[in-house]
Design a protein around this motif. Structure first.
Motif, short mmCIF file in Angstrom:
data_model
loop_
_atom_site.label_atom_id
_atom_site.label_comp_id
_atom_site.label_asym_id
_atom_site.label_seq_id
_atom_site.Cartn_x
_atom_site.Cartn_y
_atom_site.Cartn_z
N GLY A 1 -0.40 -0.09 -11.02
CA GLY A 1 0.35 0.01 -9.77
C GLY A 1 -0.06 -0.98 -8.71
N ILE A 2 -1.31 -1.48 -8.77
CA ILE A 2 -1.77 -2.42 -7.74
C ILE A 2 -2.02 -3.81 -8.30
N ASP B 1 3.39 -12.43 1.36
CA ASP B 1 2.43 -12.10 2.41
C ASP B 1 1.62 -10.85 2.07
N LEU B 2 2.09 -10.07 1.09
CA LEU B 2 1.44 -8.81 0.74
C LEU B 2 0.55 -8.94 -0.50
N LEU B 3 0.37 -10.17 -0.99
CA LEU B 3 -0.27 -10.35 -2.29
C LEU B 3 -1.44 -11.31 -2.24
N SER C 1 -2.50 -6.66 -1.39
CA SER C 1 -3.45 -6.94 -0.31
C SER C 1 -3.20 -6.05 0.90
N VAL C 2 -2.37 -5.00 0.73
CA VAL C 2 -2.02 -4.14 1.85
C VAL C 2 -2.45 -2.71 1.56
N ALA C 3 -2.39 -1.88 2.59
CA ALA C 3 -2.96 -0.54 2.51
C ALA C 3 -2.23 0.37 1.53
N ASP C 4 -0.94 0.12 1.26
CA ASP C 4 -0.21 1.02 0.37
C ASP C 4 -0.53 0.79 -1.10
#
Length: 945
Positions: A794-795, A828-830, A873-876
């Motif tokens: 998932g991550i 931007d999230l990776l 790279s984000v909290a979720d």
């Protein structure tokens, strides 16, 4: 000067042709080839194809060529205790699977009935002595197995395996060994289910429709994933690969589907205007109250109309890609308008994509472009006039639609297929069957599919192998651009139709015996010492010959095929001898006879049809019985380099024959490769070549080399896989290697090679000493990569690349239907990493483009990698990525395929058509070549067309 101008003009014309060849279909499948039939099984017996499934009601459709079907001819009705008295009949004969073994035809089918009072979901089994039945169930009290989608696989060693779908964790696939087609040997083994966070589970947890085959020492299981309903639109075909028949598992699956809907989000292939940005997707004006008559005009004022996002309806289906309403509509009528400007300007192939459940009418700038009285899901070609208006400036699209019997749904888009002609919507491919084509070399996928908003029907598409990687040229239809021809026919074929007035002597050279056609068979009825007949066709050095053989008389006689005949003193015969319980090879070389006997199973039935096949590849003959390697000495090595002709024979017996095919060509891989040597009339072959388990290799790096093979043929197809022999620490950055699609002599040839320094496919050639081609076609391409779940979760997403892939940009296609994600640049999230020489490195990149576009893109200095890894790279802790598009400059291996026709050569790179070169070369050979690099070729196929 005139000569140079002429050459330049021809060169420019060829470039233009190559750039525009996709604007029209060269050859196209008229799919579906059989309307209204789904969940079918297919068998090829004695030269004819038989198909049964949903909507055939226990009947067979019959075809000689997989394209034209007649029927159905009724062959079977259910007559058992477990369906008796239920509120259905033969209309519940679904998901058929048909096989022939040792004189018996085995028919498996599924009953998949979920009634309000009766639930009958089981697999049945019936047998017959004749292909056209009648089929009888051996056990009338009990079903054969549970639950659905049976498939029998007969292995190359004549062992049996049975595959079904059970409802254990969603729809899951199971397999087990059998003693024979009637009897199970072991308990079912769980193979796999659909995997979350992959293409297999866009909507529901489903793996079903298994079909197993063996090719080039590998076992392939093709299957379906996602929900079969059209309302979801995600049904697709995948593949798992194994080294044994029960070795399939989720870890051995291809990460990508091999056949899926032809609507794609690949930015290099299609552009969707209304889902390309938030601006185009949002602020659609709509009303449920009938407006004034001028509501379609550009100047109409939408005062009082509401605003919403594109996609109107009251149906919600989780995971659907065909029904995705964003704005609620549940009234009887809806009127919709949208003001827009097209940027970038569309191509001249722009289409209107419509999806509605009730009547609809559509206008562009007040002009009617579409009207339907009922539901539809289709692409509509727009006129040149409308496209020019759309390019010009501000536009208005206006739509009126009504509720349909299945509720409310209305969605439209403008689809630009860019550099090719627009196609129909082809989607929901299912229930695969893979069979040999009429010429004995091609593989064909037979499956159900949907064209636009129509019914399910049977499609056929070509199965191709990049050495050992299974690919499919599909889905295709009559409007699909490019070269997608009907199945190739054999050079010689005979189904012995009794209605054929030409008679036996028109196709057969009778040497001795009493030969005639009766009951649609060729029979030899004289008890002679020897009766034999040769086909009337052209001799070849490499070929396939196949025919069904049935012995009709004394047990001490022989009957079979003449595998090779160059005269009475040089021949090879392969036959059955019931008294010996064997198949026998009789080799005569310069008048000297050698006979070898090979024992057959004690259960082998000599009194029924068995197919005998011979593949002559140079001096080696491969013998197959019932499409599997014959037991014993099935590779017969001879010194027969000269061309020969096949035929049939009997010895002190009578016999029947059926379904004869003869096709010049070969199919070879690994250490079975043979026969590559000098050209027949030109001493151009050179270099040091080695054949091993990896294929045929040229081991000298600094030299020019070439090698040739085969008969001179006028029309044919040739394919091979090319591997650059790199060390782990080197890049594919120098050298030239490829194929000669045509080689006659130094003044008549065509050459296509990979230039690893420039990153091009280089095509050159001559015809009668004049240059006819001088092309450099970039290898750079955008490829969809799907996550490999073995190394991700998932991550984390792991995307596998070919060895030594060079690339400098990545793209992510986003769904605007999730507005929050769409407005964010996903990169931007990776955190992004690439693997080179076994080590992982962080990727330093820059973002290209705006956040509100349908495709996010990054660029970076060129890297060499064999894998990409994305991590959140984000909290979720969510990667927010499904497919990743890699923009690849080049890699270390390619599949090269060429089709030589009467007036052109069509070239393919990794299955994609890249060029068409006009020219009428005479009959020619094919070859391999290279310069300044060590290279290996494997998985080589050639056949005459």
């Amino acid at each position: 000067m005139r000569k140079k101008i002429k050459e330049l003009t021809a060169h420019l014309a060829l470039i233009v042709l190559c750039l525009t060849l996709q604007s029209r279909p060269l050859y196209a499948q008229n799919n579906p080839v059989l309307e209204g039939v789904a969940d079918a099984g297919v068998i090829n017996f004695n030269g004819k194809y038989y198909l049964a499934g949903v909507a055939t009601n226990g009947g067979y459709y019959i075809s000689d060529d997989l394209v034209k079907w007649t029927g159905p001819v009724h062959v079977f009705s259910m007559d058992n205790d477990w369906t008796k008295g239920k509120p259905f009949g033969d209309n519940q004969i679904h998901a058929a699977d048909i096989h022939y073994w040792n004189g018996k035809f085995h028919f498996y089918w599924s009953v998949n009935y979920w009634g309000p009072k009766d639930v009958v979901v089981h697999v049945g089994h019936a047998v017959a002595d004749n292909i056209l039945g009648p089929y009888v169930e051996p056990d009338k009290k009990n079903w054969f197995d549970s639950r659905i989608d049976a498939n029998l696989f007969i292995n190359s060693d004549s062992t049996f395996y049975f595959y079904t779908v059970k409802f254990t964790d969603g729809n899951t696939i199971w397999g087990q060994q059998m003693v024979d087609p009637w009897t199970f040997k072991s308990q079912p083994k769980y193979l796999f289910n659909s995997l979350p966070d992959t293409w297999e589970r866009v909507d529901n947890n489903v793996n079903e429709g298994p079909w197993v085959m063996k090719y080039r020492s590998k076992y392939y299981l093709m299957y379906n994933a996602n929900h079969t309903a059209n309302e979801y639109g995600n049904y697709a075909l995948g593949v798992s690969v194994a080294d044994d028949p029960l070795g399939f598992n989720s870890g051995a699956k291809y990460t990508q589907p091999v056949v899926q809907q032809n609507l794609t989000d690949n930015p290099e292939e299609q552009r969707y205007f209304f889902t390309s940005s938030v601006e185009a997707f949002s602020n659609w004006k709509y009303t449920f109250d009938k407006p004034s008559d001028n509501w379609t005009s550009t100047g109409f004022a939408e005062s009082g109309w509401e605003s919403g996002d594109k996609g109107f309806g009251n149906q919600t289906m989780k995971g659907s890609t065909t029904i995705r309403p964003q704005t609620d509509w549940s009234s009887d009528d809806i009127w919709v308008r949208k003001h827009f400007t097209m940027k970038p300007a569309p191509s001249n192939h722009l289409q209107l994509l419509v999806n509605h459940t009730g009547p609809a009418e559509i206008y562009v700038d007040g002009q009617s472009v579409y009207k339907s009285e009922g539901a539809n899901y289709a692409t509509i070609d727009l006129s040149k006039e409308i496209i020019q208006k759309l390019k010009a400036g501000n536009n208005v699209i206006a739509i009126h639609s009504k509720k349909g019997r299945r509720g409310c749904n209305l969605d439209v888009d403008l689809v630009d297929p860019l550099n090719k002609q627009g196609d129909d919507i082809l989607f929901n491919p299912g229930q695969p069957n893979i069979v040999k084509g009429p010429n004995g070399f091609e593989w064909w996928l037979v499956y159900f599919g949907i064209k636009n908003g129509g019914r399910r029907g049977q499609f056929i598409d070509r199965v191709l192998f990049n050495n050992q990687e299974l690919t499919v040229d599909g889905p295709t239809g009559s409007r699909t651009a490019g070269y997608h021809p009907n199945p190739s026919q054999p050079l010689f074929g005979d189904n012995f139709n009794a209605a054929d007035k030409a008679g036996v002597k028109a196709k057969w050279d009778i040497k001795s015996g009493k030969w005639q056609v009766q009951n649609d068979e060729l029979t030899q009825t004289g008890l002679l010492n020897r009766g034999f007949a040769l086909i009337k066709s052209r001799k070849s050095a490499n070929y396939l010959f196949k025919i069904g053989v049935k012995n009709n008389s004394p047990k001490n006689g022989n009957s079979g095929i003449i595998a090779y005949y160059a005269g009475p003193n040089n021949l090879l015969e392969i036959g059955f001898n019931q008294k010996e319980g064997s198949w026998i090879s009789r080799l005569v070389k310069d008048g000297k006879e050698t006979i070898k006997k090979n024992k057959l199973s004690p259960q082998f039935n000599f009194d029924v049809y068995h197919s005998l096949s011979i593949y002559k590849n140079d001096t080696r003959f491969d013998v197959l019985i019932d499409d599997n390697p014959a037991p014993g000495n099935n590779k017969i090595h001879t010194s027969f380099t000269a061309q020969g002709i096949p035929g049939v024979f009997t010895e002190r017996s009578t016999a029947s024959f059926d379904g004869a095919i003869y096709t010049p060509g070969w199919d070879e891989y690994n250490s079975t490769i043979t026969g590559w040597n000098k050209s027949v009339n030109d001493q151009n072959a050179k270099g040091k070549w080695v054949i091993s388990s990896d294929g045929i290799s040229h081991v000298e790096e600094k030299s020019n080399y070439a090698v040739f093979k085969g008969d001179r043929l006028s029309q044919y197809e040739f394919a091979t896989q090319l591997y650059k022999n790199d060390n782990e620490n080197t890049k594919p950055n120098k050298g030239l290697a490829g194929i000669y699609p045509i080689y006659i002599d130094k003044d008549n040839y065509l050459q296509a090679g990979i230039d690893f320094e420039s990153g091009d496919l280089v095509v050159s050639g001559k015809l009668k000493g004049n240059k006819v081609a001088n092309l450099k076609l970039p290898l750079k391409r955008t490829i969809a990569k799907y996550p490999d779940p073995k190394y991700g979760d998932g991550i984390t997403r792991f995307y596998r690349l070919k060895k030594n892939t060079e690339l400098s940009s990545l793209e992510i296609a986003k769904s605007i239907y999730n507005m929050r994600d769409f407005k964010t640049n996903t990169f931007d999230l990776l955190n992004i990493f690439y693997r080179n020489n076994g080590e992982w490195h962080p990727l330093d990149f820059k973002v290209v483009g705006r956040d509100d576009q349908a495709v996010n893109k990054i660029q970076f200095d060129k890297i060499t990698a064999d894998a990409i890894r994305l991590t959140s790279s984000v909290a979720d802790n969510n990667v927010h990525v499904y497919k990743l598009y890699t923009v690849e400059d080049q890699t270390s291996d390619y599949n090269l395929r060429a089709v030589k026709l009467a007036d052109k050569v069509v070239l393919f790179l990794d299955g994609k058509q890249v060029a068409e070169i006009s020219g009428s070369w005479p009959a020619s050979q094919v070859g391999l070549f290279g310069k300044d690099m060590a290279v290996t070729y494997n998985g080589s196929t050639l056949f005459e067309k």
